[in-house]
Scaffold this motif. Structure first.
Motif, PDB file in Angstrom:
ATOM      1  N   ALA A   1       0.827  -1.208   0.000  1.00 40.36           N
ATOM      2  CA  ALA A   1       0.000   0.000   0.000  1.00 40.36           C
ATOM      3  C   ALA A   1       0.857   1.253   0.000  1.00 40.36           C
ATOM      4  CB  ALA A   1      -0.930  -0.012   1.215  1.00 40.36           C
TER       5      ALA A   1
ATOM      6  N   SER B   1      -1.192   4.321  -1.516  1.00 42.77           N
ATOM      7  CA  SER B   1      -2.583   4.147  -1.111  1.00 42.77           C
ATOM      8  C   SER B   1      -2.942   5.034   0.078  1.00 42.77           C
ATOM      9  CB  SER B   1      -2.834   2.682  -0.733  1.00 42.77           C
ATOM     10  OG  SER B   1      -4.095   2.528  -0.105  1.00 42.77           O
TER      11      SER B   1
ATOM     12  N   HIS C   1      -4.897   4.114   2.231  1.00 45.59           N
ATOM     13  CA  HIS C   1      -5.171   3.188   3.323  1.00 45.59           C
ATOM     14  C   HIS C   1      -3.897   2.551   3.874  1.00 45.59           C
ATOM     15  CE1 HIS C   1      -9.335   3.660   2.159  1.00 45.59           C
ATOM     16  NE2 HIS C   1      -9.065   3.210   0.950  1.00 45.59           N
TER      17      HIS C   1
ATOM     18  N   GLU D   1      -1.749   3.373   6.195  1.00 47.48           N
ATOM     19  CA  GLU D   1      -1.591   3.313   7.652  1.00 47.48           C
ATOM     20  C   GLU D   1      -2.433   2.199   8.256  1.00 47.48           C
ATOM     21  OE1 GLU D   1       0.675   4.862   9.528  1.00 47.48           O
ATOM     22  OE2 GLU D   1       1.418   5.517   7.573  1.00 47.48           O
ATOM     23  N   LEU D   2      -3.656   2.018   7.769  1.00 47.65           N
ATOM     24  CA  LEU D   2      -4.488   0.916   8.259  1.00 47.65           C
ATOM     25  C   LEU D   2      -3.829  -0.427   7.987  1.00 47.65           C
ATOM     26  CD1 LEU D   2      -8.120   1.929   7.150  1.00 47.65           C
ATOM     27  CD2 LEU D   2      -7.196   1.931   9.474  1.00 47.65           C
ATOM     28  N   LEU D   3      -3.232  -0.562   6.811  1.00 42.75           N
ATOM     29  CA  LEU D   3      -2.652  -1.838   6.419  1.00 42.75           C
ATOM     30  C   LEU D   3      -1.261  -2.070   7.009  1.00 42.75           C
ATOM     31  CD1 LEU D   3      -3.841  -1.895   2.703  1.00 42.75           C
ATOM     32  CD2 LEU D   3      -4.722  -3.268   4.595  1.00 42.75           C
TER      33      LEU D   3
ATOM     34  N   LEU E   1      -8.287  -1.844  10.609  1.00 44.07           N
ATOM     35  CA  LEU E   1      -8.973  -1.997   9.324  1.00 44.07           C
ATOM     36  C   LEU E   1     -10.414  -2.431   9.540  1.00 44.07           C
ATOM     37  CD1 LEU E   1      -9.064  -2.206   6.220  1.00 44.07           C
ATOM     38  CD2 LEU E   1      -8.142  -4.536   6.443  1.00 44.07           C
TER      39      LEU E   1
ATOM     40  N   ALA F   1     -12.749   0.344  10.524  1.00 39.81           N
ATOM     41  CA  ALA F   1     -12.918   1.426   9.554  1.00 39.81           C
ATOM     42  C   ALA F   1     -14.251   1.367   8.821  1.00 39.81           C
ATOM     43  CB  ALA F   1     -11.763   1.415   8.552  1.00 39.81           C
TER      44      ALA F   1
ATOM     45  N   THR G   1     -14.659   1.263   3.555  1.00 35.77           N
ATOM     46  CA  THR G   1     -13.202   1.119   3.523  1.00 35.77           C
ATOM     47  C   THR G   1     -12.813  -0.305   3.164  1.00 35.77           C
ATOM     48  OG1 THR G   1     -12.874   2.888   5.133  1.00 35.77           O
ATOM     49  CG2 THR G   1     -11.080   1.315   4.888  1.00 35.77           C
ATOM     50  N   TRP G   2     -13.510  -1.302   3.724  1.00 40.92           N
ATOM     51  CA  TRP G   2     -13.212  -2.691   3.381  1.00 40.92           C
ATOM     52  C   TRP G   2     -13.339  -2.908   1.872  1.00 40.92           C
ATOM     53  CZ3 TRP G   2     -17.446  -4.851   7.172  1.00 40.92           C
ATOM     54  CH2 TRP G   2     -17.145  -4.460   8.489  1.00 40.92           C
TER      55      TRP G   2
ATOM     56  N   VAL H   1     -10.404  -1.089   0.000  1.00 41.99           N
ATOM     57  CA  VAL H   1      -9.134  -1.804   0.156  1.00 41.99           C
ATOM     58  C   VAL H   1      -9.134  -3.076  -0.683  1.00 41.99           C
ATOM     59  CG1 VAL H   1      -7.692  -3.068   1.798  1.00 41.99           C
ATOM     60  CG2 VAL H   1      -8.588  -0.820   2.399  1.00 41.99           C
TER      61      VAL H   1
ATOM     62  N   ASP I   1      -8.564  -2.235  -4.255  1.00 42.41           N
ATOM     63  CA  ASP I   1      -7.154  -1.908  -4.473  1.00 42.41           C
ATOM     64  C   ASP I   1      -6.313  -3.181  -4.578  1.00 42.41           C
ATOM     65  OD1 ASP I   1      -7.567   0.807  -4.501  1.00 42.41           O
ATOM     66  OD2 ASP I   1      -6.930   1.129  -2.418  1.00 42.41           O
TER      67      ASP I   1
END
Length: 398
Positions: free
Chosen positions: A51, A56, A58, A60-62, A70, A73, A77-78, A81, A84
């Motif tokens: 990511a 991406s 996202h 930081e979440l990953l 995650l 979120a 968002t799911w 992601v 992506d």
């Protein structure tokens, strides 16, 4: 150049672009660095590093050490992601960037992928409940009067949820055979499995807020295989009148991979016909809230059962609705399980208690139990749910 990565997976691979389950892994080179991984064929994508390399939003979440951020979120968002990930792994133009962040599955150690908040286990198979009722209550009705009116469940112990591969230590406790005048203390002699499917909550809810059956997909992040190990002799002595306690709380094993609900869209199916109309908050008439998941149970490498999840009387959406109908809140990381999955046939039973009609044999020290499963995917493909395994270790000294 990076080793050749098989981006173009064969059509029968259980972990292709239509699946992409999430886990948490470490490598021998960085054993303390827990990273979110995504299973792709025989490799694991370092999701955070990929990511970041792809710029991406996202990242930081990953890059978190567990799936909880995650999961918290929320569904938009799911979905973003997941789109992506499918783009990064499916578009040949990204292979040069993404390929360097794929690690062979054989080179990683997998960990419990999320921090478990609360754990609830249900009792949702009519076949299982009937079979067990006949064993435990041979002179009474197999099903209790409430069984077809609500999904029966109990709160378990979240601190003993462990990842697949963790040894299961035979528990100690009180046992009382029917012909004994008093209980004795010692290792369980009737140690059993329960082949189940677990559901992991992402989006929380506030206390006093009911989560309706129709909101299931907004709150549940994904699905895992689950083995709720059971000490039947401890359970039989303690379960009246309050239900399971020490006979269940010593270990619950979950698979290392969490399959997103979005990957199981083709597996949705109508539940079995019900002969007692449910109350309105549980009514799912005409809805495909069931899941066609095919489980295989092996004991010491030998297949012993193939329980069909599509045969479950109560669905996970109904379980979630019932679990919160009194105003109980949901927390990110809540885990609720289906209860033992059993079908109508002798080779479709999800525990040794049923498979042996209560007579045994049950598990011996050194026995290894492995649950695997798959579900239908798009265009005739199959979605793999990984595996959950456990080997029985001897009880500690009394």
């Amino acid at each position: 150049m990076t080793e050749a990565i098989p981006f173009d997976l064969p059509g029968d691979d259980l972990f292709g672009l239509d699946n992409l389950p999430y886990g948490v892994f470490t490598t021998s080179g960085a054993p303390d660095l827990h990273r979110i991984g995504v299973r792709f064929g025989s490799h694991v994508l370092d999701a955070g590093a990929a990511a970041e390399a792809m710029g991406s939003a996202h990242a930081e979440l990953l890059k978190a050490p567990t799936l909880n951020p995650l999961m918290a979120a929320g569904r938009p968002t799911w979905q973003a992601v997941r789109a992506d990930l499918q783009n990064w792994l499916g578009d040949p133009g990204h292979r040069a960037t993404v390929g360097g962040h794929l690690v062979p599955l054989a080179d990683v150690t997998l960990h419990l992928p999320f921090e478990v908040a609360d754990y609830v286990d249900f009792y949702a198979s009519e076949h299982h409940a009937t079979n067990v009722g006949k064993i435990f209550r041979p002179d009474g009705d197999p099903l209790t009067p409430n069984w077809k009116h609500l999904p029966i469940g109990y709160h378990g112990r979240s601190g003993t949820v462990v990842v697949s591969g963790t040894p299961v230590v035979r528990p100690l406790g009180q046992r009382k055979p029917k012909d004994a005048p008093a209980p004795s203390f010692g290792p369980s002699q009737r140690l059993d499995i329960e082949a189940e499917v677990g559901f992991v909550v992402g989006t929380p809810s506030a206390m006093t807020t009911r989560v309706g059956r129709q909101d299931f997909r907004e709150h549940v992040f994904g699905v895992c295989l689950l083995n709720d190990w059971s000490a039947r002799d401890l359970q039989a002595w303690e379960y009246v009148p309050l239900g399971p306690f020490l006979g269940k709380s010593f270990a619950t094993s979950v698979s290392a991979w969490i399959t997103p609900l979005e990957a199981l869209e083709q597996a949705r199916t109508e539940p079995p016909a019900r002969d007692v109309p449910p109350l309105p908050y549980l009514d799912d008439s005409g809805e495909k809230d069931g899941l066609d998941i095919r489980i295989t149970v092996t004991l010491n490498g030998e297949q012993v059962s193939e329980p069909p999840f599509s045969a479950m009387y109560w669905t996970a959406a109904q379980q979630l609705a019932h679990m919160t109908v009194n105003g109980a809140s949901l927390r990110t990381g809540d885990l609720f399980a289906s209860g033992t999955v059993s079908g109508p046939e002798p080779d479709q039973l999800g525990c040794l208690l049923e498979l042996t009609a209560g007579k045994g044999p049950f598990l011996s020290d050194g026995d290894e139990v492995v649950l695997t499963a798959w579900a239908p995917g798009p265009n005739g493909t199959r979605i793999g749910l990984g595996e959950v395994s456990g080997t029985i270790a001897a009880a500690p000294a009394e």
